[in-house]
Design an enzyme around this catalytic site. Structure first.
Site, PDB file in Angstrom:
ATOM      1  CG  ASP A  13      -1.711  -1.100   1.336  1.00 56.52           C
ATOM      2  OD1 ASP A  13      -2.189  -1.804   0.319  1.00 56.52           O
ATOM      3  OD2 ASP A  13      -1.788  -1.773   2.496  1.00 56.52           O
ATOM      4  CE  LYS A  16       3.048  -2.612  -4.221  1.00 56.67           C
ATOM      5  NZ  LYS A  16       2.471  -2.548  -2.936  1.00 56.67           N
ATOM      6  N   GLY A  40      -4.320  -4.650  -3.937  1.00 58.60           N
ATOM      7  CA  GLY A  40      -5.370  -3.894  -4.455  1.00 58.60           C
ATOM      8  C   GLY A  40      -4.514  -2.498  -4.912  1.00 58.60           C
ATOM      9  CG  HIS A  41      -1.936  -1.712  -7.588  1.00 53.97           C
ATOM     10  ND1 HIS A  41      -1.186  -2.153  -8.741  1.00 53.97           N
ATOM     11  CD2 HIS A  41      -1.236  -2.032  -6.555  1.00 53.97           C
ATOM     12  CE1 HIS A  41      -0.057  -2.597  -8.433  1.00 53.97           C
ATOM     13  NE2 HIS A  41       0.063  -2.622  -6.939  1.00 53.97           N
ATOM     14  CD  GLN A 222       0.854  -8.817  -2.285  1.00 53.89           C
ATOM     15  OE1 GLN A 222       1.792  -9.664  -2.961  1.00 53.89           O
ATOM     16  NE2 GLN A 222      -0.582  -8.846  -2.406  1.00 53.89           N
TER      17      GLN A 222
HETATM   18  P1  IMP Z   1      -2.363 -12.801   2.620  1.00 56.06           P
HETATM   19  O1  IMP Z   1      -1.532 -12.430   1.429  1.00 56.06           O
HETATM   20  O2  IMP Z   1      -4.017 -12.504   2.394  1.00 56.06           O
HETATM   21  O3  IMP Z   1      -2.114 -14.173   2.821  1.00 56.06           O
HETATM   22  O4  IMP Z   1      -2.169 -11.912   3.633  1.00 56.06           O
HETATM   23  C1  IMP Z   1      -1.074 -11.973   4.505  1.00 56.06           C
HETATM   24  C2  IMP Z   1      -0.550 -10.596   4.895  1.00 56.06           C
HETATM   25  O5  IMP Z   1      -0.018  -9.756   4.125  1.00 56.06           O
HETATM   26  C3  IMP Z   1      -1.501 -10.087   5.921  1.00 56.06           C
HETATM   27  O6  IMP Z   1      -0.925  -8.974   6.866  1.00 56.06           O
HETATM   28  C4  IMP Z   1      -2.113  -9.058   4.655  1.00 56.06           C
HETATM   29  O7  IMP Z   1      -2.684  -7.929   5.330  1.00 56.06           O
HETATM   30  C5  IMP Z   1      -0.894  -8.736   3.910  1.00 56.06           C
HETATM   31  N1  IMP Z   1      -1.336  -8.299   2.647  1.00 56.06           N
HETATM   32  C6  IMP Z   1      -1.620  -8.783   1.422  1.00 56.06           C
HETATM   33  N2  IMP Z   1      -1.610  -8.124   0.498  1.00 56.06           N
HETATM   34  C7  IMP Z   1      -1.602  -6.999   0.741  1.00 56.06           C
HETATM   35  C8  IMP Z   1      -1.498  -5.925  -0.075  1.00 56.06           C
HETATM   36  O8  IMP Z   1      -1.627  -5.816  -1.151  1.00 56.06           O
HETATM   37  N3  IMP Z   1      -1.288  -4.718   0.674  1.00 56.06           N
HETATM   38  C9  IMP Z   1      -0.897  -4.696   2.060  1.00 56.06           C
HETATM   39  N4  IMP Z   1      -1.092  -5.807   2.757  1.00 56.06           N
HETATM   40  C10 IMP Z   1      -1.328  -6.963   2.106  1.00 56.06           C
END
Ligand code: IMP
Length: 427
Positions: A13, A16, A40-41, A222
């Protein structure tokens, strides 16, 4: 330089999407190579805000070929929904290729993600709940299904049967109703119908594009601190957001990434659980959260807020070999009074200037801050670095000094024209 990677240097977040969209105008190919619809962009294009989750940001430029590469996990229902949603908003003219090697994310992955998190209780990771972890597990356990399997329905059904034999057993331990093979299979066939024409060997396409010196943009999802191997494990995602993972996740050679821009928010945010040394107290956090609209694009969860952490940034930049950064959301820090910058940590009363490698130590560090004054002016309309208030420039330059990174872009608002470019590196 013909290829450029965008990598988040914090916990995701960072903004990007905006920078990818900015460079996507100059690109011929835009590639996403890892993660899934956990990302999520949020992109402001022609004054309208779009939330992209799986599609690369090149969809707004009809001259770009958008690639969902080998290392991704793709939920076909989410992807077809996203494509339909964009078409409904008048963005229907884009080129898309989907890797036949990308993993298919299925409803039982989502059910497992939820069941696990619930079982973990207080120790939960705080995942996005989109099934990303269990889908990558299936790949590693060799019970996963790939997008290319959709082209061979008989084989696909056999593979789903094997996966369900195993996954239904696990789900029963959580008292979750087993998934019916026919329902999963038929649902998948239906939801994937519109995606079939896009499925191909994207590594062959990318290798050719590289040979032809096409301008390729690799869009990260991420951030470095969520890397499965180098992040704050276990509070991480299940893939690697590092630019060094791009060759593996695309089927390109090691030399395929010419340059990387690290994306850094002017402060830090994190969603989900895990240590966060510079985290602000709730009232202080609330001010920045509201001004920066710090709520998850995917889950709408309020993001945790902290000061910028240069020990964390030095580590993130070192593991990917980053020299250039874009500093995002600088406008949010205007008029906050004083701004703190983490320079190093104290651990058991001893100063360290690096990020400890174990989560136990990382959870125990106390940040050491340097404090700078904020600026009173609204900087959201400023377009050149020299006309930024002195205190804003001092802040940027202090981050550069403490990290050894060159800030080539400063973003002062969500729109494309709220971008101060100090150096052009993607021609
Ligand atoms: P998962 O990827 O859904 O398994 O989540 C694992 C961790 O990564 C959690 O802390 C999520 O909040 C974080 N996370 C996954 N995708 C994103 C993203 O696009 N932005 C911020 N945090 C993310």
């Amino acid at each position: 330089m013909s290829t450029l990677a965008i990598e988040g240097l914090q916990w995701g977040d960072e903004g990007k999407g905006k920078i990818t969209d900015y460079y996507a105008e100059k690109a011929e190919v835009v590639v996403r190579s890892q993660g899934g619809d956990n990302a999520g962009h949020s992109i402001v294009h022609k004054g309208h805000r779009y939330a992209l989750r799986l599609l690369p940001s090149g969809v707004f430029n009809p001259m770009v070929t958008n690639v969902l590469a080998d290392g991704m996990v793709i939920n076909p229902s989410a992807l077809s929904g996203e494509i339909e949603g964009l078409k409904a908003e008048g963005v229907g003219e884009f080129h898309l290729l989907i890797s036949s090697r990308a993993s298919i994310l299925l409803p039982y992955h989502i059910a497992l993600d939820h069941a696990r998190e619930e079982a973990l209780g207080k120790a939960k990771i705080g995942t996005t709940g989109h099934g990303v972890g269990p889908c990558y597990e299936d790949r590693a356990s060799r019970i996963g299904v790939e997008m290319g399997d959709l082209l061979y329905p008989g084989y696909l059904r056999e593979r789903l049967a094997s996966a369900l034999t195993i996954r239904n057993k696990e789900l029963s331990l959580y008292n979750v109703k087993p998934f019916d093979l026919d329902e999963v299979y038929e649902g998948l066939i239906e939801e994937s119908k519109s995606l079939l024409p896009y499925i191909t060997d994207t590594s062959v396409f990318l290798q050719k594009a590289l040979k032809e010196k096409k301008r390729i943009l690799f869009e990260g999802a991420q951030g470095a601190m969520l890397c499965l191997t180098h992040g704050t494990y276990p509070f991480v995602t299940s893939s690697s957001p590092l630019a060094t993972a791009i060759p593996l996740n695309t089927g390109l050679p090691l030399s395929s990434v010419s340059e990387i821009v690290g994306i850094v928010k002017a402060y830090s945010t994190r969603v989900g659980a895990g240590p966060f040394p510079s985290e602000l107290e709730p009232e202080e956090a609330a001010v920045i959260r509201e001004r920066g609209h710090e709520y998850g694009t995917v889950t709408k969860r309020p993001r945790r807020i902290g000061w910028i952490d240069t020990a964390e940034l030095r580590y993130a930049a070192a593991i990917s070999g980053i020299h250039y950064v874009a500093i995002m959301l600088l406008d949010v820090l205007g008029a906050v009074g004083e701004i703190n910058i983490v320079t190093k940590y104290l651990i058991d009363g001893k100063e360290i200037d690096y990020m400890p490698s174990t989560v136990t130590e990382y959870a125990s560090v106390k940040p050491v801050y340097e404090t700078l004054p904020s600026w009173a002016e609204d900087i959201s309309g400023i377009t050149t670095y020299e006309t930024l208030p002195l205190n804003a420039r001092r802040y940027v330059e202090e981050i550069e000094k403490l990290t050894g990174l060159e800030a080539i872009i400063i973003s002062v608002g969500p729109d494309k024209d709220q971008t101060i470019l100090r150096k052009e590196i993607f021609r």
